[in-house]
Design a protein around this motif. Structure first.
Motif, PDB file in Angstrom:
ATOM      1  N   LEU A   1       0.615   8.708  19.426  1.00 56.58           N
ATOM      2  CA  LEU A   1       1.363   9.527  18.468  1.00 56.58           C
ATOM      3  C   LEU A   1       0.697   9.627  17.097  1.00 56.58           C
ATOM      4  N   ALA A   2      -0.408   8.912  16.881  1.00 56.06           N
ATOM      5  CA  ALA A   2      -1.059   8.919  15.565  1.00 56.06           C
ATOM      6  C   ALA A   2      -1.462  10.323  15.133  1.00 56.06           C
ATOM      7  N   ASN A   3      -1.923  11.141  16.058  1.00 57.18           N
ATOM      8  CA  ASN A   3      -2.367  12.496  15.733  1.00 57.18           C
ATOM      9  C   ASN A   3      -1.200  13.399  15.340  1.00 57.18           C
ATOM     10  N   PHE A   4       0.030  12.945  15.595  1.00 60.19           N
ATOM     11  CA  PHE A   4       1.203  13.791  15.364  1.00 60.19           C
ATOM     12  C   PHE A   4       2.105  13.246  14.260  1.00 60.19           C
ATOM     13  N   SER A   5       1.589  12.319  13.453  1.00 57.55           N
ATOM     14  CA  SER A   5       2.315  11.814  12.291  1.00 57.55           C
ATOM     15  C   SER A   5       1.963  12.665  11.077  1.00 57.55           C
ATOM     16  N   PRO A   6       2.936  13.306  10.420  1.00 59.40           N
ATOM     17  CA  PRO A   6       2.619  14.164   9.269  1.00 59.40           C
ATOM     18  C   PRO A   6       1.838  13.444   8.178  1.00 59.40           C
ATOM     19  N   THR A   7       2.203  12.190   7.897  1.00 51.67           N
ATOM     20  CA  THR A   7       1.533  11.442   6.835  1.00 51.67           C
ATOM     21  C   THR A   7       0.450  10.509   7.357  1.00 51.67           C
ATOM     22  N   GLY A   8       0.112  10.604   8.649  1.00 51.54           N
ATOM     23  CA  GLY A   8      -0.913   9.723   9.199  1.00 51.54           C
ATOM     24  C   GLY A   8      -0.519   8.265   9.152  1.00 51.54           C
ATOM     25  N   TYR A   9       0.767   7.984   9.456  1.00 50.05           N
ATOM     26  CA  TYR A   9       1.300   6.615   9.393  1.00 50.05           C
ATOM     27  C   TYR A   9       1.105   6.012   8.009  1.00 50.05           C
ATOM     28  N   ALA A  10       1.461   6.753   6.984  1.00 52.94           N
ATOM     29  CA  ALA A  10       1.393   6.206   5.631  1.00 52.94           C
ATOM     30  C   ALA A  10       2.203   4.915   5.562  1.00 52.94           C
ATOM     31  N   THR A  11       1.680   3.936   4.843  1.00 47.99           N
ATOM     32  CA  THR A  11       2.329   2.634   4.777  1.00 47.99           C
ATOM     33  C   THR A  11       3.685   2.709   4.083  1.00 47.99           C
ATOM     34  N   MET A  12       3.776   3.464   3.012  1.00 53.22           N
ATOM     35  CA  MET A  12       5.001   3.497   2.201  1.00 53.22           C
ATOM     36  C   MET A  12       5.998   4.510   2.745  1.00 53.22           C
ATOM     37  N   TRP A  13       7.159   4.024   3.172  1.00 53.40           N
ATOM     38  CA  TRP A  13       8.327   4.819   3.564  1.00 53.40           C
ATOM     39  C   TRP A  13       8.162   5.571   4.885  1.00 53.40           C
ATOM     40  N   GLU A  14       7.054   5.397   5.575  1.00 54.67           N
ATOM     41  CA  GLU A  14       6.909   6.036   6.892  1.00 54.67           C
ATOM     42  C   GLU A  14       7.825   5.318   7.884  1.00 54.67           C
TER      43      GLU A  14
ATOM     44  N   GLY B   1       0.819  -1.195   0.000  1.00 57.00           N
ATOM     45  CA  GLY B   1       0.000   0.000   0.000  1.00 57.00           C
ATOM     46  C   GLY B   1       0.856   1.249   0.000  1.00 57.00           C
ATOM     47  N   GLY B   2       0.254   2.400  -0.280  1.00 59.32           N
ATOM     48  CA  GLY B   2       0.949   3.670  -0.325  1.00 59.32           C
ATOM     49  C   GLY B   2       0.607   4.551   0.851  1.00 59.32           C
ATOM     50  N   LEU B   3      -0.476   5.313   0.740  1.00 56.77           N
ATOM     51  CA  LEU B   3      -0.931   6.119   1.876  1.00 56.77           C
ATOM     52  C   LEU B   3      -1.592   5.255   2.947  1.00 56.77           C
ATOM     53  N   SER B   4      -2.143   4.112   2.544  1.00 56.76           N
ATOM     54  CA  SER B   4      -2.799   3.206   3.481  1.00 56.76           C
ATOM     55  C   SER B   4      -2.478   1.768   3.111  1.00 56.76           C
ATOM     56  N   GLY B   5      -2.450   0.889   4.078  1.00 60.18           N
ATOM     57  CA  GLY B   5      -2.381  -0.530   3.791  1.00 60.18           C
ATOM     58  C   GLY B   5      -3.749  -1.033   3.352  1.00 60.18           C
ATOM     59  N   SER B   6      -3.790  -1.791   2.283  1.00 59.34           N
ATOM     60  CA  SER B   6      -5.078  -2.337   1.828  1.00 59.34           C
ATOM     61  C   SER B   6      -5.630  -3.279   2.878  1.00 59.34           C
ATOM     62  N   ARG B   7      -6.925  -3.193   3.129  1.00 60.56           N
ATOM     63  CA  ARG B   7      -7.546  -3.965   4.219  1.00 60.56           C
ATOM     64  C   ARG B   7      -9.048  -4.072   4.011  1.00 60.56           C
ATOM     65  N   TRP B   8      -9.635  -5.024   4.697  1.00 61.34           N
ATOM     66  CA  TRP B   8     -11.076  -5.043   4.884  1.00 61.34           C
ATOM     67  C   TRP B   8     -11.326  -5.456   6.327  1.00 61.34           C
ATOM     68  N   GLY B   9     -12.454  -5.015   6.870  1.00 62.23           N
ATOM     69  CA  GLY B   9     -12.693  -5.319   8.267  1.00 62.23           C
ATOM     70  C   GLY B   9     -14.157  -5.307   8.641  1.00 62.23           C
ATOM     71  N   LEU B  10     -14.412  -5.838   9.815  1.00 59.58           N
ATOM     72  CA  LEU B  10     -15.741  -5.833  10.428  1.00 59.58           C
ATOM     73  C   LEU B  10     -15.621  -5.172  11.793  1.00 59.58           C
TER      74      LEU B  10
END
Length: 374
Positions: A129-142, A57-66
């Motif tokens: 720390l999630a609120n203080f990540s510039p990229t919102g914990y982007a999956t790629m290169w974070e 994934g790039g900005l997010s990891g691909s997922r599905w959930g309940l």
């Protein structure tokens, strides 16, 4: 729009009696980036550039959930989350080929006192720390692994979260992280265990967070001995209206092994800093700049011993354009020095998979991607 399946039953032994309302929500993200990376090692030696469709994934990891809740009355709820990660390039399960490798927990919530959750969950320091990540914990290169540790998702974990006005308090205990070691071994209560404490204050434009995390990994071939990895962090953010948010943070870190077992764990002492800015240029276009720097005081590994190795740093850029409320396209770029992308280095055993080729001390990454949320 998320699809919710809401059921309310009226099964009763007498007139007027009914069961409480419950709901289950199906949700997910599908994120497909095409990635370019420089200075990757080439089979047979030397370096080469890499072009690929990245599975993580790039900005997010691909997922599905309940995600589900049941109203128990009196301000109490039962809840659960089951979240499965998958590679968009081949559809395979991720997180060690787990069905619900991202999250899998059940819990109880009280509107006044907070909630208790049990299962595979994110650690306290990750949440705070999630609120203080510039990229919102982007999956790629974070640099999430370098910042928070390999155990940022932990198995066999009990966690408390309470929100009291603008303050959220949190703490967790992991009985043994089976994802990274043996975990929960008879007579070895400390083996692969971990715990954390933290709190955040979010009110108006200001946000502040503080957290501590400790993980006690098994040392392979060491007869049940464990190491100790400690991290403590503080971060802050400030928003200027709805268009600009700035943030910065500091994380202290230390990894130690018992005397005589130094080669069983990458040991280090470091000071990690990060800063960033989010700018909503238009209603559709968001821009992000992030910077990370790790000051290694010392590092010793099974492969090499070094005092004050070259300090890794990385700059990241993201341009994200929303085609709709659920679909966006993005361009990402990153440059890492003295490490691989995501600050991949010996202290985390190059867990991100970006090991620079021999003789190279930097990497460039560029990616374009398409993301859809449901």
């Amino acid at each position: 729009m998320k699809k919710s399946l809401i059921a309310a039953a009226a099964l009763c032994a007498c007139a007027g009696a009914a069961q409480a309302q419950s709901s289950v929500t199906l949700y997910g993200v599908v994120d497909a980036p095409i990635e370019y990376v420089s200075n990757m090692p080439k089979a047979g030696g030397g370096s080469a550039n890499l072009f690929r469709m990245a599975s993580g994934g790039g900005l997010s990891g691909s997922r599905w959930g309940l995600r589900g809740t049941e109203d128990l009355g009196g301000g109490n709820q039962a809840l659960f989350v089951l979240e499965s990660g998958f590679g968009i390039d081949n559809g395979a399960s991720q997180q060690g080929n787990r069905l619900f490798g991202r999250q899998a927990f059940v819990g109880l919530n009280n509107n006044q006192f907070g909630k208790i959750t049990l299962g595979r969950q994110y650690t306290t320091i990750f949440d705070v720390l999630a609120n203080f990540s510039p990229t919102g914990y982007a999956t790629m290169w974070e640099p999430v692994v370098q910042q928070l540790g390999l155990n940022f998702r932990s198995d066999n974990t009990a966690k408390y979260t309470g929100t009291f006005g603008p303050v959220t308090a949190e703490g967790h205990w992991s009985f043994g992280n089976g994802a990274l070691g043996a975990g929960e071994a008879p007579g070895q209560f400390r083996r692969d265990s971990g715990y954390g404490l933290g709190a955040s204050y979010i009110a108006g434009p200001l946000g502040v967070g503080v957290a501590y995390d400790q993980y006690n990994p098994s040392l392979n071939g060491a007869g049940g001995a464990t190491g100790t990895i400690r991290k403590a962090a503080v971060a802050a953010s400030y928003s200027f209206g709805s268009a600009i948010k700035v943030m910065a943070g500091y994380r202290w870190g230390q990894a130690q092994a018992p005397a005589g077992l130094a080669s069983a764990l990458s040991q280090y002492r470091d000071d990690y800093y990060w800063a960033g800015i989010n700018y909503q240029a238009t209603a559709a276009l968001g821009l992000t700049l992030g910077y990370s720097y790790d000051n290694f005081k010392s590092m010793a590994t099974s492969a090499t011993t070094s005092v004050n190795p070259p300090n890794p740093w990385q700059v990241q850029l993201v341009a994200d354009y929303n085609l709709s409320k659920r679909t966006d396209v993005y361009v990402m770029g990153a440059y890492a020095k003295n490490a691989g992308l995501g600050l991949d280095n010996l202290s985390i055993n190059f867990a991100n998979g970006y090991t620079p080729a021999t003789g190279k001390d930097s990497m460039v990454g560029v990616a374009v991607g398409l993301r859809h949320k449901f």
